[in-house]
Design an enzyme around this catalytic site. Structure first.
Site, PDB file in Angstrom:
ATOM      1  N   CYS A 174      49.741 -52.097 -29.756  1.00  0.00           N
ATOM      2  CA  CYS A 174      48.803 -52.757 -28.850  1.00  0.00           C
ATOM      3  C   CYS A 174      47.362 -52.333 -29.097  1.00  0.00           C
ATOM      4  O   CYS A 174      47.061 -51.421 -29.857  1.00  0.00           O
ATOM      5  CB  CYS A 174      49.198 -52.488 -27.402  1.00  0.00           C
ATOM      6  SG  CYS A 174      49.047 -50.754 -26.905  1.00  0.00           S
ATOM      7  N   ALA A 228      46.620 -48.747 -28.516  1.00  0.00           N
ATOM      8  CA  ALA A 228      47.033 -47.902 -29.640  1.00  0.00           C
ATOM      9  C   ALA A 228      45.960 -47.884 -30.720  1.00  0.00           C
ATOM     10  O   ALA A 228      45.680 -46.853 -31.334  1.00  0.00           O
ATOM     11  CB  ALA A 228      48.364 -48.388 -30.210  1.00  0.00           C
ATOM     12  N   ARG A 258      49.994 -39.430 -34.727  1.00  0.00           N
ATOM     13  CA  ARG A 258      49.458 -40.109 -35.910  1.00  0.00           C
ATOM     14  C   ARG A 258      49.099 -39.191 -37.078  1.00  0.00           C
ATOM     15  O   ARG A 258      48.560 -39.620 -38.078  1.00  0.00           O
ATOM     16  CB  ARG A 258      48.265 -40.975 -35.529  1.00  0.00           C
ATOM     17  CG  ARG A 258      48.707 -42.414 -35.244  1.00  0.00           C
ATOM     18  CD  ARG A 258      47.546 -43.325 -34.981  1.00  0.00           C
ATOM     19  NE  ARG A 258      46.569 -43.333 -36.029  1.00  0.00           N
ATOM     20  CZ  ARG A 258      46.640 -44.062 -37.138  1.00  0.00           C
ATOM     21  NH1 ARG A 258      47.646 -44.850 -37.328  1.00  0.00           N
ATOM     22  NH2 ARG A 258      45.706 -44.013 -38.046  1.00  0.00           N
ATOM     23  N   HIS A 313      40.685 -51.440 -32.339  1.00  0.00           N
ATOM     24  CA  HIS A 313      39.702 -50.859 -33.267  1.00  0.00           C
ATOM     25  C   HIS A 313      38.319 -51.385 -32.911  1.00  0.00           C
ATOM     26  O   HIS A 313      37.342 -50.636 -32.858  1.00  0.00           O
ATOM     27  CB  HIS A 313      39.996 -51.263 -34.722  1.00  0.00           C
ATOM     28  CG  HIS A 313      41.381 -50.954 -35.188  1.00  0.00           C
ATOM     29  ND1 HIS A 313      42.009 -51.702 -36.148  1.00  0.00           N
ATOM     30  CD2 HIS A 313      42.251 -49.983 -34.832  1.00  0.00           C
ATOM     31  CE1 HIS A 313      43.218 -51.207 -36.366  1.00  0.00           C
ATOM     32  NE2 HIS A 313      43.388 -50.158 -35.582  1.00  0.00           N
TER      33      HIS A 313
HETATM   34  S1  SF4 Z   1      51.341 -48.891 -24.398  1.00  0.00           S
HETATM   35 FE1  SF4 Z   1      50.072 -48.998 -22.561  1.00  0.00          FE
HETATM   36  S2  SF4 Z   1      48.267 -50.065 -23.165  1.00  0.00           S
HETATM   37 FE2  SF4 Z   1      49.785 -50.450 -24.756  1.00  0.00          FE
HETATM   38  S3  SF4 Z   1      50.809 -52.332 -24.177  1.00  0.00           S
HETATM   39 FE3  SF4 Z   1      51.934 -50.703 -23.208  1.00  0.00          FE
HETATM   40  S4  SF4 Z   1      51.000 -50.476 -21.217  1.00  0.00           S
HETATM   41 FE4  SF4 Z   1      49.632 -51.621 -22.427  1.00  0.00          FE
END
Ligand code: SF4
Ligand code: SF4
Lengths: 568, 464
Positions: free
Chosen positions: A77, A80, A111, A210
């Site tokens: 996402c 991330a 990471r 990013h």
């Molecule tokens: S990890 Fe957190 S920010 Fe990423 S999609 Fe899931 S809820 Fe949303």
């Protein structure tokens, strides 16, 4: 007018009938109509058309589009990309994730960004995970109070230089104003506090994150410190120091006498970002995650930029030479040639050793936003061919080259990612650097150029953007590559099929792979993977009729006679 | 150089809002793990794709196995208008492309905050003909702003009962027990099945990730490996004579659900990690097999006792710090006390009322020597602060403890979730008498290894 550069279809593997077109057909075969229609535009044969004028026409890849629900994708996402990728490797900012615990937990040290703090007195928060750990009450009544309190507590405990706040999905929904709170706390605490609206539902992948991350760093940090830098000073943009890559590059640059002002963001600090605008040249490593920062710095401060690549021994040498060429100085050129001369014998030696063991083998790469391109260099240095490749979260320009930028359509998912409007900074713009760029261009030097992955790949190879699990599995079955490059989520399903999988996000805990020393590491690693005896031992010897029955019978060890007894 | 250089001892200020280095993670990963323990099931994360990606990655890093799961890939639009169309499309795609028998949907913080009604969407999918004959879509609600990973495991496991279990007759099948193993490794589930079989009982173990997350290398990737509890078995669980729930947090709710829905009586026990906890498990099983304990099991117990007597001198008066999930911590603490190691610091981020009371039961007269903390503010940062103020001899917990371990020179025994930096742990059970042997062997190895490395030359010994 134009014609295909090769006449016959490229064979990807298996028998001669397995061409890119045949494989593509199979990958698409069972999708429901709507899904198929979408995937058709993302699975493309690299049909290179050369115009008479020397121009190259490439097919369009519908990259950077939303993954279809229900498809098992490689992607993560926006959050991330923002917190994990861009801000993760900076050691002296306290990164507070505003949200429930999970998002923060999963991006905690996973990471492999390495960092080098000169002494114990220097800040390093990378080993820590900070979260507001929102509860139901916060979701119902809002989490602003909790966030404010968390920032205060972080400040009281650590007195950091800066605190950054990251919004996760539910925060966007309940509408906490993270920017307002950060601005207030900045005033109250007297340190820089800034926030990122990087909720995971924004954009279509990490790439959106990013962008959001870089925008905020550009807005809130770059330009804060005007300390002068030397005449051969550069920034390295888009290098994240996985497995120590940045250390290798830092060492090379230093030995060449090139001053590295900042790296975005491997082994980086807040102060480096603040001073980044004072470098004389920007070099872009991962085009996807950061090319727009290079553009923005150029507009605001006048610093020209070039694309570099430190993955691959030849690419590294080329990149060093390109930097030297930009500064156009005899001493610097000599330095660079000396360093290349020092490094290359070991590279040649390693190639002599590993190339015969790897040559002719075939690789496929599905990863990231630049690595699926850059790592093809290393494979070709081993005599290996890349027959199919694709990115996880890149855009069309990373496939087809920057010339397509004006023709990229902005869709609903991209529209919500802020594009900063940037003007020249009246006080800090350096006309001299701009002129240097113009001067060099007049002499035939190319700035701001990136041709993308497809131009460098062979004709009639297969391009698969945002590959899904079912596609990966079918691809493997049909072409049986010798090595499959991807990430952790793909690693073990690929290997269960008997094909070694090299993780190119985290390097399987190996590396560094950048620079000359890194190239040698990589040759060795690939030799290990494609030649490991264990892959030929998967079938039990008692299961006869398996195609490789001979190859898998146990090694002959002579056992006819028992050892003679030494007793009388 | 210290890794956690900003952690200091001294006076510890209470934090209200900031969690640092959590000793928990979020619900959906527990739900995903549980769902993988259903045969031919594809877990599905209803939310943005990041959560799913993180959960899959973390599970894969721990088990070194493929972890297949799909996501609704929410857009900004779905986060405003709800994720119904995403889930409908996902269901169609999943059944067409990946062809599982069951899709197990869990929610995320996002879809929970939006308030998507999963059963209603599944109903719609069914009306639209998107769910092929004989296939099922089940769900569990798993918002992470309540509970933690074990809660998600519990919710999905309870969901299996809700969706599948049936009582077909008031007469229950004698000699057949349901065992809910809790969040343990695939090897533990395998070991639990072995123990129940050794006790002469038929079992339905659910969820069951053995042969799902510890699959042999065959050159073929089975999207749905041979392991996992089948839908048939889950249905039949409603007719079993009894349910044994191992671990109240992870397994309790499903057992209660089964009692309420199908009238199957249940007993909730601590996870059978350690001598006493395994004794309790055996005694419970013995209630259903006519009171017999086979020699095989008695011998295993005897070997464990023998080992403890041999090892005891090295354990006596040592101290340990533990973190992780409540069910694990209660049983681990008891095991440590059995061998005279004091679980001096115990921390879990997972909330739940009963944990502190259970810890009290385990610690008994040693309560005053131990610090136990749960919920908000109960994190590794706090535990490290305690350690700075007064050191322990041993750390037991997930991989994140290695930073403390290195900074403080305290050996770490990896246990719990996630273990990101070692390979093979999923093959070795820690439940049952044999599991306890493995665990104690690891603990002793850690202590002895440190002694061998750190002792002075003249104190370096051949025999120990
Ligand atoms: S990890 Fe957190 S920010 Fe990423 S999609 Fe899931 S809820 Fe949303
Ligand atoms: S949003 Fe919730 S479910 Fe998703 S990773 Fe974060 S805490 Fe977990």
């Amino acid at each position: 007018m134009s014609e295909s550069s090769t006449t016959s279809d490229m064979v990807l593997g298996g028998d001669a009938s397995v061409t890119a077109a045949v494989v593509r057909e199979e990958l698409l075969r069972d999708y429901p109509a709507k899904t198929k229609k979408k995937r058709e535009k993302q699975i493309v044969i690299n049909d290179k058309q050369h115009g008479d004028d020397g121009s190259l026409q490439l097919p369009v890849v519908a990259a950077n589009s939303r993954t279809v629900p229900g498809i098992i994708s490689q992607r993560g996402c926006c959050y991330a990309g923002c917190k994990g990728v861009i801000l993760g490797p900076t050691r002296d900012i306290v990164n507070i994730v505003h949200g429930p615990i999970g998002c923060s937990f999963y991006s905690w040290l996973t990471r492999r960004n390495q960092t080098h703090t000169p002494t114990d007195e220097h800040d390093n928060f990378m080993t820590y995970c900070f979260s507001t750990d929102m509860t139901e009450e916060n979701i119902i009544f809002g989490g602003e109070k909790r966030l404010r309190q968390a920032i205060q507590e972080a400040y009281d405990l650590f007195h950091p230089k800066a605190i950054a706040v990251f919004s996760t999905c539910p925060v966007g929904l309940i509408g906490d104003d993270v920017h307002q709170i950060s601005a207030e706390m900045k005033k109250q605490l007297g340190i820089n506090v800034f926030a990122f609206s990087c909720e995971g539902y924004k954009g279509v992948s990490q790439s959106a994150g990013h962008h959001i991350a870089n925008n905020q760093i550009f807005k809130h940090v770059i330009g804060e410190d005007d300390t002068q830098r030397s005449k051969w000073s550069i920034n390295l943009l888009g290098e994240y120091n996985i497995g120590g890559d940045a250390f290798v590059i830092e060492d090379l640059l230093e030995r060449c006498g090139i001053e590295l002002v900042s790296t975005f963001s491997g082994n980086s600090t807040y102060d480096q970002f603040a001073n980044a605008h004072m470098a004389r040249l920007n070099t872009v490593m991962c085009h996807r995650s950061i090319n727009y920062v290079a553009d923005m710095i150029e507009k605001k401060y006048g610093t020209p930029w070039i694309k570099v690549n430190f993955i691959g021994a030849n690419a590294t040498a080329k990149s060093l030479r390109k930097i030297a060429e930009y500064f156009d100085d005899r001493q610097l050129t000599e330095n660079v040639e000396r360093v290349i001369g020092e490094e290359f014998p070991a590279v040649v030696e390693a190639q002599r050793k590993y190339r015969p063991r790897c040559t002719g083998k075939r690789a496929v790469l599905f990863v990231g936003g630049s690595r699926a391109h850059h790592y093809q260099e290393l494979f070709s240095e081993l005599g290996m061919e890349t027959i199919a490749a694709g990115y996880e979260f890149a855009h069309r320009d990373d496939y087809e080259g920057r010339q397509v930028l004006p023709s990229i359509k902005i869709d609903a998912d991209s529209r919500n990612i802020e594009e900063l409007r940037v003007d020249a900074d009246q006080d800090k713009f350096r006309e001299s650097d701009r002129q240097q760029g113009i001067q060099r261009e007049k002499q035939g030097y190319t700035l701001r150029e990136y041709d993308g992955m497809m131009a460098e790949m062979k004709d009639q190879t297969l391009i698969i953007d945002d590959i899904s699990h079912s596609e990966a599995e079918r691809l493997i079955k049909m072409v049986r590559p010798d090595v499959f490059c991807a990430g952790i989520k793909e690693k073990y399903s690929v290997q269960k099929m008997g094909v070694p999988c090299k993780q190119l996000h985290n390097y399987d805990y190996g590396g560094p792979y950048a620079g000359f020393a890194g190239a040698i590491n990589f040759y060795e690693e690939i030799d290990r993977m494609v030649n490991a005896r264990i892959w030929s031992r998967v079938q039990p010897p008692w299961e006869n009729g398996t195609p490789a029955a001979d190859a898998i019978s146990p090694l002959p060890i002579s056992m006819e006679e028992p050892e003679e007894s030494t007793n009388p | 150089m210290t890794l956690l250089r900003h952690t200091q001892g001294g006076e510890i200020t209470e934090r209200q809002a900031l969690t640092i280095n959590p000793a928990k993670t979020c619900q959906p990963i527990g739900a995903m793990y549980a769902a993988l323990g259903i045969h031919r099931c594809l877990p599905h994360s209803h939310g943005s794709q990041g959560c799913c990606s993180y959960h899959r990655s973390t599970l894969s890093r721990h088990y070194k196995e493929p972890v297949m799961a799909a996501t609704s890939s929410f857009t900004e639009g779905s986060s405003v208008f709800g994720g119904q169309s995403n889930l409908l499309q996902a269901i169609e795609n999943i059944f067409t492309i990946y062809q599982p028998d069951v899709i197990a949907v869990h929610t995320t913080c996002l879809s929970e905050t939006i308030g998507d009604d999963i059963p209603q969407i599944a109903e719609k999918a069914s009306e639209k003909g998107l769910i092929p004959e004989g296939k099922r879509v089940i769900h569990a609600s798993t918002p992470s702003y309540v509970g933690a990973a074990p809660t998600g495991f519990a919710n999905m496991t309870a969901g299996m009962v809700k969706y599948f279990s049936q009582s077909t007759s008031p007469n229950k099948v004698a000699g057949r027990v349901n065992v809910i193993p809790g969040w343990v490794e695939p090897a533990d589930m395998r070991e639990i099945k072995r123990i129940v079989a050794a006790m002469g009982l038929e079992s339905i173990v659910f969820p069951d990730t053995s042969d799902v997350l510890d699959c042999p290398q065959t050159g073929v990737h089975e999207m749905f490996p041979k392991g996992g509890v089948t839908v048939e078995q889950l249905r039949a669980a409603g007719d079993s004579a009894a349910t044994i729930a191992l671990g109240p947090v992870c397994s309790g709710p499903a057992a209660v659900e089964l009692t309420n829905k199908c009238g199957v009586p249940h007993a909730t026990l601590p996870l059978p990690i350690g001598l006493e906890a395994t004794d309790r498990f055996i005694l419970e099983l013995r209630k259903h097999n006519g009171g017999i304990v086979p020699q095989e099991i008695t011998d295993e117990r005897g070997r464990l006792i023998d080992l403890i007597t041999d090892m005891h001198q090295y354990f006596y008066n040592k101290t340990a710090a533990l973190w992780g999930d409540p069910d694990q911590l209660v049983s681990l603490s008891e095991l440590l006390l059995t061998v005279d190691i004091l679980p001096k610091y115990v921390v879990t981020g997972t909330p739940g009322k009963k944990f502190l009371r259970q810890m009290g039961d385990v610690l008994q007269d040693r309560k005053s020597e131990v610090q136990v903390r749960q919920g908000t503010g109960a994190d590794l940062f706090l535990m490290h602060q305690w350690i700075k103020n007064e050191k322990v001899d041993l750390l037991i917990g997930n991989t994140y403890g290695k930073y403390i371990s290195r900074d403080e020179g305290i050996p770490l025994v990896r246990h719990g979730f996630p273990i990101l930096d070692r390979v093979g742990h999923q093959f070795f059970p820690t439940v049952g008498y044999r599991g306890a042997i493995r665990l104690l062997e690891q603990i002793l190895e850690a202590l002895m290894q440190l002694q061998d490395v750190e002792c002075s030359e003249e104190r370096f010994e051949l025999t120990m």
